[in-house]
Every structure is written in C-alpha cells, then in structure tokens.
Design a protein around this motif. Structure first.
Motif, mmCIF file in Angstrom:
data_model
loop_
_atom_site.group_PDB
_atom_site.id
_atom_site.type_symbol
_atom_site.label_atom_id
_atom_site.label_comp_id
_atom_site.label_asym_id
_atom_site.label_seq_id
_atom_site.Cartn_x
_atom_site.Cartn_y
_atom_site.Cartn_z
ATOM 1 N N SER A 63 0.848 -1.198 0.000
ATOM 2 C CA SER A 63 0.000 0.000 0.000
ATOM 3 C C SER A 63 0.876 1.237 0.000
ATOM 4 C CB SER A 63 -0.927 0.011 1.218
ATOM 5 O OG SER A 63 -0.179 0.119 2.416
ATOM 6 N N GLU A 64 0.256 2.367 -0.342
ATOM 7 C CA GLU A 64 0.961 3.636 -0.347
ATOM 8 C C GLU A 64 0.060 4.723 0.222
ATOM 9 O OE1 GLU A 64 1.943 4.981 -4.308
ATOM 10 O OE2 GLU A 64 -0.133 5.477 -4.721
ATOM 11 N N SER A 65 0.690 5.795 0.684
ATOM 12 C CA SER A 65 -0.014 7.001 1.106
ATOM 13 C C SER A 65 0.914 8.176 0.838
ATOM 14 C CB SER A 65 -0.409 6.914 2.588
ATOM 15 O OG SER A 65 0.725 6.709 3.401
ATOM 16 N N ASP A 66 0.464 9.368 1.172
ATOM 17 C CA ASP A 66 1.297 10.565 1.004
ATOM 18 C C ASP A 66 1.772 10.713 -0.440
ATOM 19 O OD1 ASP A 66 2.688 12.876 1.832
ATOM 20 O OD2 ASP A 66 4.478 11.712 2.350
ATOM 21 N N GLY A 67 0.861 10.483 -1.394
ATOM 22 C CA GLY A 67 1.216 10.632 -2.804
ATOM 23 C C GLY A 67 2.251 9.646 -3.297
ATOM 24 N N GLY A 68 2.341 8.496 -2.653
ATOM 25 C CA GLY A 68 3.310 7.478 -3.054
ATOM 26 C C GLY A 68 4.652 7.609 -2.373
ATOM 27 N N ARG A 69 4.738 8.503 -1.368
ATOM 28 C CA ARG A 69 6.012 8.695 -0.669
ATOM 29 C C ARG A 69 6.097 7.952 0.653
ATOM 30 N NH1 ARG A 69 7.722 14.864 -2.272
ATOM 31 N NH2 ARG A 69 7.826 14.414 -4.516
ATOM 32 N N THR A 70 5.025 7.304 1.044
ATOM 33 C CA THR A 70 5.035 6.422 2.204
ATOM 34 C C THR A 70 4.465 5.083 1.750
ATOM 35 O OG1 THR A 70 4.782 8.265 3.754
ATOM 36 C CG2 THR A 70 4.200 6.069 4.559
ATOM 37 N N LEU A 71 5.217 4.022 2.016
ATOM 38 C CA LEU A 71 4.843 2.685 1.561
ATOM 39 C C LEU A 71 4.795 1.712 2.727
ATOM 40 C CD1 LEU A 71 7.376 2.305 -1.413
ATOM 41 C CD2 LEU A 71 5.073 3.294 -1.505
ATOM 42 N N VAL A 72 3.951 0.711 2.597
ATOM 43 C CA VAL A 72 4.020 -0.494 3.418
ATOM 44 C C VAL A 72 4.356 -1.607 2.437
ATOM 45 C CG1 VAL A 72 2.765 -2.126 4.877
ATOM 46 C CG2 VAL A 72 2.408 0.344 5.168
ATOM 47 N N ALA A 73 5.394 -2.373 2.773
ATOM 48 C CA ALA A 73 5.870 -3.406 1.854
ATOM 49 C C ALA A 73 6.318 -4.632 2.616
ATOM 50 C CB ALA A 73 7.039 -2.869 1.024
ATOM 51 N N SER A 74 6.177 -5.785 1.981
ATOM 52 C CA SER A 74 6.842 -6.983 2.467
ATOM 53 C C SER A 74 8.260 -6.887 1.925
ATOM 54 C CB SER A 74 6.167 -8.243 1.933
ATOM 55 O OG SER A 74 4.912 -8.406 2.534
ATOM 56 N N TYR A 75 9.230 -6.849 2.826
ATOM 57 C CA TYR A 75 10.622 -6.739 2.412
ATOM 58 C C TYR A 75 11.303 -8.064 2.698
ATOM 59 C CZ TYR A 75 15.252 -5.079 1.519
ATOM 60 O OH TYR A 75 16.497 -4.930 0.973
ATOM 61 N N THR A 76 11.994 -8.585 1.697
ATOM 62 C CA THR A 76 12.657 -9.881 1.819
ATOM 63 C C THR A 76 14.122 -9.734 1.471
ATOM 64 O OG1 THR A 76 10.620 -10.985 1.116
ATOM 65 C CG2 THR A 76 12.654 -12.271 0.987
ATOM 66 N N ASN A 77 14.987 -10.339 2.294
ATOM 67 C CA ASN A 77 16.391 -10.494 1.910
ATOM 68 C C ASN A 77 16.892 -11.818 2.474
ATOM 69 O OD1 ASN A 77 17.407 -10.067 4.573
ATOM 70 N ND2 ASN A 77 17.778 -7.895 4.191
ATOM 71 N N SER A 78 18.076 -12.218 2.031
ATOM 72 C CA SER A 78 18.585 -13.533 2.405
ATOM 73 C C SER A 78 19.094 -13.582 3.842
ATOM 74 C CB SER A 78 19.688 -13.966 1.439
ATOM 75 O OG SER A 78 20.764 -13.042 1.465
ATOM 76 N N THR A 79 19.209 -12.438 4.489
ATOM 77 C CA THR A 79 19.656 -12.399 5.887
ATOM 78 C C THR A 79 18.498 -12.568 6.856
ATOM 79 O OG1 THR A 79 21.471 -10.931 5.279
ATOM 80 C CG2 THR A 79 20.880 -11.013 7.612
ATOM 81 N N TRP A 80 17.421 -11.802 6.655
ATOM 82 C CA TRP A 80 16.324 -11.744 7.623
ATOM 83 C C TRP A 80 15.059 -12.446 7.169
ATOM 84 C CZ3 TRP A 80 18.477 -10.296 11.884
ATOM 85 C CH2 TRP A 80 19.515 -9.374 11.872
#
Length: 104
Positions: A63-80
């Motif tokens: 999702s986004e708010s603030d005209g696309g300058r605030t995001l909620v994202a599932s973030y994935t990396n190989s460490t966490w």
C-alpha cells in the motif's frame, strides 16, 4: 502482485532495489542523502550494501499514502527473510534526500 508507487522517484527506487541495480539506486539519491532503520540513523552506504545488494533485497509494495512517498511493503532479503516494513521518502526534485524504514 506488487503495487507500483505513484511517485515516479519512489517507483524508480523500488525498481532499482528489485532489479538489484546498484547504479540506478545511487543515481536516485541526492548528495548527502540520509536514512534511518527502526528510528536509528544508519550509515547509508553500509546499510544499503548489507540490507539490499549483498543480501538480494526485494520489496513487494502492499500500500501507499502521502502521494506514493510512504509505503508499506513486504521486504525480503537472504539475511532476515520476509518482514512487513514501512518506508517514508523525502523527495527533493528528482532525487531522494532521505528515507526512513522500519518494521510496520
């Protein structure tokens, strides 16, 4: 399916992260850009290398708010693995002057 942020600079940031494109990523940052992770100031270059490029980071924007300058994202990396994160971007013209991220 990942949402494409409506702010073009933030959208390019997400595309650079997901594409593993370090050059495109750094081209988006304003000189002297800064960032925080969970409210703590971090060394941007060290953080980006560790959390994004050396660990295959990817953002799936929910999702986004603030005209696309605030995001909620599932973030994935190989460490966490995968975590739900919040991202807020301070955009100055066509560059990102600051970004703040942390768990959502």
């Amino acid at each position: 399916m990942s949402l494409k942020p409506s702010d073009p600079v933030v959208r390019a940031f997400v595309d650079a992260v997901n594409g593993g494109d370090r050059d495109a990523f750094y081209a988006l940052l304003a000189p002297g850009a800064t960032m925080t992770d969970d409210g703590t100031e971090r060394d941007l270059d060290q953080w980006v290398d560790r959390e994004i490029f050396s660990s295959d980071g990817r953002m799936d924007v929910e999702s986004e708010s603030d005209g696309g300058r605030t995001l909620v994202a599932s973030y994935t990396n190989s460490t966490w693995g995968t975590m739900r994160t919040r991202w807020h971007f301070t955009v100055d013209g066509d560059r990102i002057a600051r970004f703040d991220t942390g768990q959502a």
